[in-house]
Design a protein around this motif. Sequence first.
Motif, short mmCIF file in Angstrom:
data_model
loop_
_atom_site.label_atom_id
_atom_site.label_comp_id
_atom_site.label_asym_id
_atom_site.label_seq_id
_atom_site.Cartn_x
_atom_site.Cartn_y
_atom_site.Cartn_z
N MET A 190 -4.75 12.25 -10.12
CA MET A 190 -3.86 11.12 -10.41
C MET A 190 -4.05 10.75 -11.88
O MET A 190 -5.17 10.80 -12.40
CB MET A 190 -4.16 9.93 -9.52
CG MET A 190 -3.79 10.21 -8.07
SD MET A 190 -3.64 8.73 -7.04
CE MET A 190 -5.23 8.00 -7.18
N VAL A 191 -2.94 10.37 -12.52
CA VAL A 191 -2.97 9.95 -13.91
C VAL A 191 -2.21 8.63 -14.02
O VAL A 191 -1.06 8.54 -13.61
CB VAL A 191 -2.33 11.00 -14.85
CG1 VAL A 191 -2.37 10.51 -16.29
CG2 VAL A 191 -3.04 12.34 -14.72
N GLU A 192 -2.90 7.62 -14.55
CA GLU A 192 -2.25 6.34 -14.80
C GLU A 192 -1.84 6.31 -16.27
O GLU A 192 -2.63 6.67 -17.15
CB GLU A 192 -3.21 5.18 -14.51
CG GLU A 192 -2.59 3.82 -14.73
CD GLU A 192 -3.52 2.67 -14.40
OE1 GLU A 192 -3.07 1.50 -14.53
OE2 GLU A 192 -4.69 2.91 -14.04
N PHE A 193 -0.61 5.92 -16.53
CA PHE A 193 -0.11 5.95 -17.90
C PHE A 193 0.88 4.83 -18.16
O PHE A 193 1.40 4.22 -17.23
CB PHE A 193 0.58 7.30 -18.19
CG PHE A 193 1.86 7.49 -17.42
CD1 PHE A 193 3.08 7.11 -17.97
CD2 PHE A 193 1.84 8.05 -16.15
CE1 PHE A 193 4.27 7.28 -17.25
CE2 PHE A 193 3.02 8.22 -15.43
CZ PHE A 193 4.23 7.83 -15.98
N ARG A 194 1.12 4.61 -19.44
CA ARG A 194 2.22 3.77 -19.91
C ARG A 194 3.04 4.63 -20.86
O ARG A 194 2.50 5.14 -21.85
CB ARG A 194 1.72 2.53 -20.65
CG ARG A 194 1.33 1.42 -19.74
CD ARG A 194 1.07 0.11 -20.51
NE ARG A 194 0.41 -0.82 -19.62
CZ ARG A 194 -0.91 -0.83 -19.37
NH1 ARG A 194 -1.70 0.03 -19.97
NH2 ARG A 194 -1.42 -1.70 -18.54
N ALA A 195 4.30 4.78 -20.56
CA ALA A 195 5.22 5.52 -21.41
C ALA A 195 6.08 4.51 -22.16
O ALA A 195 6.85 3.77 -21.54
CB ALA A 195 6.07 6.46 -20.57
N HIS A 196 5.92 4.45 -23.46
CA HIS A 196 6.62 3.48 -24.29
C HIS A 196 7.95 4.07 -24.75
O HIS A 196 8.02 5.26 -25.07
CB HIS A 196 5.76 3.08 -25.48
CG HIS A 196 4.47 2.45 -25.07
ND1 HIS A 196 4.32 1.08 -25.00
CD2 HIS A 196 3.28 2.98 -24.69
CE1 HIS A 196 3.08 0.80 -24.60
NE2 HIS A 196 2.45 1.94 -24.41
N TYR A 197 8.96 3.22 -24.81
CA TYR A 197 10.28 3.68 -25.22
C TYR A 197 11.06 2.59 -25.93
O TYR A 197 10.71 1.42 -25.90
CB TYR A 197 11.08 4.19 -24.01
CG TYR A 197 11.37 3.14 -22.97
CD1 TYR A 197 12.51 2.36 -23.04
CD2 TYR A 197 10.50 2.94 -21.89
CE1 TYR A 197 12.79 1.39 -22.08
CE2 TYR A 197 10.77 1.98 -20.93
CZ TYR A 197 11.91 1.21 -21.03
OH TYR A 197 12.17 0.25 -20.07
N ARG A 198 12.14 3.03 -26.57
CA ARG A 198 13.08 2.14 -27.22
C ARG A 198 14.44 2.40 -26.59
O ARG A 198 14.85 3.55 -26.44
CB ARG A 198 13.14 2.41 -28.72
CG ARG A 198 13.97 1.41 -29.50
CD ARG A 198 13.83 1.59 -31.01
NE ARG A 198 12.42 1.80 -31.36
CZ ARG A 198 11.97 2.84 -32.07
NH1 ARG A 198 12.79 3.72 -32.56
NH2 ARG A 198 10.69 2.98 -32.33
N LEU A 199 15.14 1.32 -26.23
CA LEU A 199 16.46 1.44 -25.61
C LEU A 199 17.32 0.28 -26.08
O LEU A 199 16.93 -0.88 -25.92
CB LEU A 199 16.33 1.42 -24.08
CG LEU A 199 17.62 1.51 -23.28
CD1 LEU A 199 18.34 2.82 -23.54
CD2 LEU A 199 17.31 1.38 -21.77
#
Length: 139
Positions: free
Chosen positions: A102-111
Amino acid sequence: MTRNSARPTVTARPASPCPCGLDASYRDCCGRLHSGQAAAPTAERLMRSRFSAFAVRDAAYLLRTWHSTTRPSGIEFEPDQQWTRLEIVGATDGSAFHTEGMVEFRAHYRLHGHTDSQHEVSRFVREDALWVYLGEATA
């Protein structure tokens, strides 16, 4: 992370920094996995390569690295969304010696001019000896 257009429309230059955040060029990092020259050795590396695939809109790679029982029929990308940074919060198992991780992550983006992030704990398993994304972990 999915919406609009199955064909890659964003390219990463081979010598540019890899979108996954590791200290390597795209060519030497996730580009090798996307092109099929290498396979992800760990669940975390697969997570990183999948983030990069979203960043460069490589639907074929995303589908190829999705478990056969949970794989969608296609991927659509949000045309105005730009994935900007991946933050790995933590990982459990998923090494070369495991069959699950399992991998916990935060994927940051611009929209549409706003920044935000997607937080998830993803489950990965081995299928045909390769790491694949199974789905979001549930409590």
